[in-house]
Design a protein around this motif. Structure first.
Motif, PDB file in Angstrom:
ATOM      1  N   ASN A 154       1.061  -0.706 -15.798  1.00 34.00           N
ATOM      2  CA  ASN A 154       0.947  -1.638 -14.958  1.00 34.00           C
ATOM      3  C   ASN A 154       2.361  -2.943 -14.411  1.00 34.00           C
ATOM      4  OD1 ASN A 154      -0.072  -3.610 -13.311  1.00 34.00           O
ATOM      5  ND2 ASN A 154      -1.351  -4.383 -13.849  1.00 34.00           N
ATOM      6  N   ILE A 182       3.791   3.707  -1.311  1.00 31.50           N
ATOM      7  CA  ILE A 182       4.008   4.564  -2.590  1.00 31.50           C
ATOM      8  C   ILE A 182       5.228   4.622  -3.027  1.00 31.50           C
ATOM      9  CG2 ILE A 182       4.988   6.709  -3.916  1.00 31.50           C
ATOM     10  CD1 ILE A 182       2.703   7.957  -2.888  1.00 31.50           C
ATOM     11  N   ASP A 220       0.705  -1.064  -0.380  1.00 34.21           N
ATOM     12  CA  ASP A 220      -0.389   0.053   0.516  1.00 34.21           C
ATOM     13  C   ASP A 220       0.828   1.365  -0.024  1.00 34.21           C
ATOM     14  OD1 ASP A 220      -2.389  -1.382   0.133  1.00 34.21           O
ATOM     15  OD2 ASP A 220      -2.455  -1.305   2.193  1.00 34.21           O
ATOM     16  N   SER A 257      -5.076  -2.631  -1.174  1.00 30.59           N
ATOM     17  CA  SER A 257      -4.636  -2.107  -2.412  1.00 30.59           C
ATOM     18  C   SER A 257      -4.740  -3.839  -3.718  1.00 30.59           C
ATOM     19  CB  SER A 257      -3.178  -1.813  -2.701  1.00 30.59           C
ATOM     20  OG  SER A 257      -2.193  -2.307  -2.832  1.00 30.59           O
ATOM     21  N   SER A 264      -2.269   6.532 -12.330  1.00 32.94           N
ATOM     22  CA  SER A 264      -3.373   5.888 -10.884  1.00 32.94           C
ATOM     23  C   SER A 264      -4.846   6.545 -10.672  1.00 32.94           C
ATOM     24  CB  SER A 264      -2.226   6.467  -9.532  1.00 32.94           C
ATOM     25  OG  SER A 264      -2.482   7.460  -9.361  1.00 32.94           O
ATOM     26  N   GLY A 291      -3.059  -0.242 -14.460  1.00 32.01           N
ATOM     27  CA  GLY A 291      -3.327  -0.888 -13.453  1.00 32.01           C
ATOM     28  C   GLY A 291      -4.015  -1.313 -12.796  1.00 32.01           C
ATOM     29  N   ARG A 321       6.235   3.525  -7.888  1.00 28.62           N
ATOM     30  CA  ARG A 321       5.024   2.809  -7.907  1.00 28.62           C
ATOM     31  C   ARG A 321       4.284   3.681  -7.408  1.00 28.62           C
ATOM     32  NH1 ARG A 321       3.693  -2.998  -5.517  1.00 28.62           N
ATOM     33  NH2 ARG A 321       3.197  -0.809  -3.615  1.00 28.62           N
ATOM     34  N   SER A 372      -1.576  -1.518  -8.943  1.00 27.10           N
ATOM     35  CA  SER A 372      -0.484  -0.195  -8.763  1.00 27.10           C
ATOM     36  C   SER A 372      -0.129  -0.071 -10.707  1.00 27.10           C
ATOM     37  CB  SER A 372       0.545  -0.826  -8.315  1.00 27.10           C
ATOM     38  OG  SER A 372       1.196  -1.749  -8.598  1.00 27.10           O
ATOM     39  N   PRO A 411      -0.124   2.379  -5.860  1.00 29.47           N
ATOM     40  CA  PRO A 411      -0.826   1.808  -5.892  1.00 29.47           C
ATOM     41  C   PRO A 411      -2.319   1.896  -5.472  1.00 29.47           C
ATOM     42  CG  PRO A 411       0.459   2.179  -3.609  1.00 29.47           C
ATOM     43  CD  PRO A 411       0.248   3.436  -3.942  1.00 29.47           C
TER      44      PRO A 411
END
Length: 835
Positions: free
Chosen positions: A592, A246, A244, A377, A399, A559, A355, A380, A357
């Protein structure tokens, strides 16, 4: 020298769920090309209907079964493999391998376990043995103890000090964790925990909440040669699940001494457990000194191992496969697009990967949305840039649920809510952090409240300053230049200034800085590599040259979210495969990091870019594709792209909005393939759910063929064909019926394009690749006569069932029935029809 393995049993990853997306299938697909070079026969077991890798294995060698102990034992008895490769199946497959060792199945059948020795497998899967092993190697681990009384808990605290974490040991998988900073808080936590546990035992451990979370992904050969693929840094501190958080690659805030210390620790641990191939190790790094703790050892392929591979361009799965099979690093020969030195050269990055989520709270609103040690999550996306700011902005851009080129804002929440969310973070965390900076919170204040390194707040502050400059200087060439430097796409600039995107494109033609594409490759330009993986940046040199010949651009889904997530990626991979075999140079655009559609062998070129209008047009302007495939229901995007008359766009499957319903319930269906005026019956389907609901939005489970097929299949097919107007319906089409009873028969319920999930199901159950046929139809190369020869009506020998997997239990939701927008994956099974 490599081990002489003739027959290899590969354990698959199973259905997608929380914590497990498509990464295991993507890695398995890459592994198969490496295994083929060794000449070994592959036996593959997996019950994921959206597995692309399983279709690369001879059908007779694929077992569509759950990966569990008994099923694997049965396969071993029948196939008699020389070796088992469990690491590609994740933690579940490793646990099955452990059971096989404990029950002497491996020894009795003379089966080799590749990647890790059986004796070492116990050391990493048994928590106590792992603690003892790490202690022996001198690696620091978190102090913990099982206590039966308040006095025992106080004794523990006297040794380690506060803060501590108290949690009940409960057979009902209670995930409660209480962070205690003093005696009063601990007494309250112990009282609650002892009440919740059946065995009157409570776990108490030293708290490292607030430490930095650092992850290391490395490989090792059986001679002890080791490489660090990449370090990863979680922006969020320990206390928020890594899934979850970053995440940044490479690490951003470690000094060299800290980085080298963790790299050395990673290698020491890998030597201690005698692992070959991939290993992923997580650390808690102190913010105030050089102390660290080992928090998790994963000697198998994980989501973040794939992130490390994607970030660096290193062919991790390919190399790891050969290492597990006994090759040494200097013996490995990579495909020609890589440098011959690469297998034994640590990757170097000249870019930053971020990245972010994706959470399911919009679709399952009754879930507690606070971020903590329980992963929530479901997917991502990544952003790649030359700077941290550019990568953050592109990841944020990628995202968002909205397909429009805008970033959501939390400017309307109160100051009290901002402070509360800084201390108790929610899924919108990065937006709240930026809003707090905007409202004048000092960086020192924010770092103290959140335990996030000041570095990241400085970077977010830079982004806010750039955004303000862009907003306050509309249609200024300097504002365009600043926006591009900080990762603002053309579509985003157009939205901010409320103009058409073509206005921005005209300004770009007169700009000094133009969009260029830089290659993601593991030597940072040291050697000539041709990974053909690109990201955009506004610089002087463009490293991506247009593909020569016929080209097809396939726009991935981005994602994973709930709904047909894994199925959509499988669908995208099938489109790529068919277009490539049809003679097109294939170009995939996706964000993704866990996608099978980003497997290197599936495309001629990859662009890891936000799937938004401006970014798509940048690629179209360079590549000038002959055809653009847009898999999935992307209403806004397809509408906007179709405004450009010179683009040849194919949306597959056709938009579900064209569906026509007489009623919103169905029990059965007939699936058809329609090409011009030819209607080809595929099969019949019965729908079912565990709750016996027949509303279409609750129908996630399929059985093929239908119930009562012996008596009623031909009749229902005839009814379905009579309902079809071929001037309106083409491709994969489903005619829906509602069965009343034996006397009243079936009511016509509607017609719709076959859903993505069911298209994958049909591929697996009929032995015909219907997605392949659909793509060929739109490429104008379909041989419908050849396809019609495969259909054998009334000759079913088994039932095939696909059952949806929902994330309710993992998310602690009280829901029992799930809709089609809440599924996270599916499982596939077969049952013989009794004659």
């Amino acid at each position: 020298m490599a081990t002489n393995i003739k027959k290899l049993l590969l354990l698959g990853g199973g259905p997608t769920n929380i914590g497990h997306e498509n990464e295991l299938d993507a890695a398995a697909y890459e592994r198969l090309s490496a295994i083929k070079k060794t000449g070994a026969q592959v036996i593959y077991v997996d019950n994921n209907p959206f597995s692309f890798a399983s279709e690369e294995v001879q059908p007779a060698d694929v077992y569509v079964q759950e990966v569990n102990f008994q099923n694997v034992v049965n396969i071993i008895e029948k196939e008699k493999p020389d070796a088992i490769m469990p690491k590609i199946g994740g933690l579940n497959a490793m646990q099955v391998a452990w059971q096989l060792e404990e029950s002497d199945v491996l020894a009795n059948n003379n089966i080799q376990l590749v990647g890790i020795r059986p004796i070492d497998l116990k050391k990493v899967l048994d928590n106590q043995q792992l603690r003892e092993l790490l202690d022996e190697t001198g690696e620091p681990i978190i102090a913990s103890k099982i206590v039966a009384s308040d006095d025992e808990a106080m004794d523990f605290v006297r040794d380690v000090g506060f803060p501590v974490i108290v949690k009940p040991l409960s057979a009902s998988h209670d995930t409660s964790r209480f962070i205690c900073n003093n005696t009063d808080e601990m007494e309250d936590a112990l009282e609650i925990s002892f009440k919740r546990t059946y065995i009157k035992r409570v776990s108490i451990e030293q708290s490292i909440v607030g430490y930095k979370e650092i992850e290391m992904v490395a490989i090792r050969d059986e001679n002890g040669n080791k490489l660090l693929i990449s370090g990863l840094e979680d922006m969020d501190p320990i206390g928020i699940h890594s899934g979850d958080s970053i995440i940044f690659a490479p690490t951003q805030t470690l000094i060299n001494q800290e980085y080298q210390s963790l790299r050395t620790a990673t290698f020491r641990i890998m030597d201690a457990i005698n692992i070959t191939g991939t290993c992923h190790i997580q650390f808690a790094q102190s913010r105030t000194d050089s102390n660290y703790f080992v928090t998790k050892v994963s000697p198998f392929f994980t989501r973040n191992a794939l992130l490390a591979a994607k970030s660096t361009g290193y062919p991790l799965s390919y190399v790891s496969t050969l290492l597990e099979m006994g090759y040494a690093l200097p013996e490995i020969k990579l495909p020609e697009k890589y440098s011959k030195y690469l297998p034994f050269m640590e990757p170097t990055m000249d870019h930053v990967v971020v990245r972010i989520p994706l959470w399911p709270f919009r679709d399952i609103p009754d879930v507690d949305q606070h971020l903590n040690t329980l992963m929530k999550s479901v997917g991502s996306t990544i952003g790649i840039g030359r700077t941290v700011e550019e990568a953050i902005m592109k990841a944020m851009h990628s995202s968002q649920f909205s397909p429009r080129d805008i970033l959501p804002s939390v400017s309307k929440i109160s100051d009290d809510d901002v402070i509360n969310q800084l201390i108790h973070p929610l899924a919108s965390r990065i937006l709240v952090l930026m809003e707090a900076i905007r409202r004048g919170f000092s960086i020192d204040e924010l770092s103290e409240l959140t335990k996030i390194d000041r570095f990241y707040f400085y970077k977010m502050n830079q982004l806010l300053r750039a955004q303000d400059f862009v907003i306050n200087n509309p249609l200024s060439p300097t504002a365009v230049e600043v926006g591009h430097k900080y990762g603002f796409g053309d579509g985003m600039l157009a939205e901010l200034w409320n103009v058409n995107i073509s206005t921005i494109e005209r300004m770009n033609r007169n700009s000094k800085t133009k969009v260029t594409f830089k290659e993601v490759e593991p030597s940072a330009g040291e050697f000539l590599e041709a990974t053909n993986v690109f990201y955009s940046s506004y610089e002087l040199e463009n490293e991506s040259q247009p593909c020569v010949g016929k080209t097809a651009l396939i726009i991935g889904r981005g994602g994973n979210q709930l709904g047909p997530n894994a199925a959509a990626d499988y669908y995208t991979a099938q489109v790529l495969d068919t277009a490539h075999k049809a003679g097109y140079k294939t170009i995939i655009m996706n964000t993704n990091p866990n996608a099978i559609s980003l497997a290197p062998a599936l495309s001629d070129k990859q662009y890891i870019e936000p799937i938004q209008l401006g970014n798509i047009l940048n690629i179209v302007n360079l590549e000038k594709p002959d055809i653009i495939f847009l898999p999935g229901n992307r209403h806004y995007l397809s509408k906007k792209l179709k405004e450009f008359a010179d683009l040849n766009i194919v949306v597959l499957p056709p938009d579900q909005k064209v569906a026509k319903y007489n009623q919103r319930k169905a029990t059965d269906a007939v699936d058809l393939f329609i090409d011009h005026d030819r209607i080809l019956p595929i099969t019949t389907i019965s729908f079912y759910t565990n709750s016996h609901r027949t509303e279409l939005r609750y129908i996630n489970d399929y059985q093929q063929p239908m119930n009562h097929w012996q008596k009623e299949e031909q009749k229902l097919i005839g009814l379905a064909i009579n309902k079809i107007d071929t001037s309106q319906w083409q491709g994969l089409v489903q005619v829906l019926f509602n069965r009343i009873d034996d006397q009243s028969g079936y009511q016509f319920a509607g017609i719709r394009p076959i859903r993505i999930t069911e298209s994958a199901f049909l591929n697996k159950t009929t032995g015909i690749n219907w997605i392949d046929a659909l793509v060929k139809k739109y490429l104008g190369i379909l041989d419908i006569d050849q396809l019609s020869e495969y259909y054998q009506p009334g000759t079913h020998k088994r039932y095939a069932m696909m059952e949806a997997v929902f994330p309710f239990k993992e998310l602690q939701s009280n829901r029992k029935d799930g809709t089609s927008t809440q599924e996270v994956g599916s499982s596939l099974s077969f049952k013989n029809i009794e004659s």
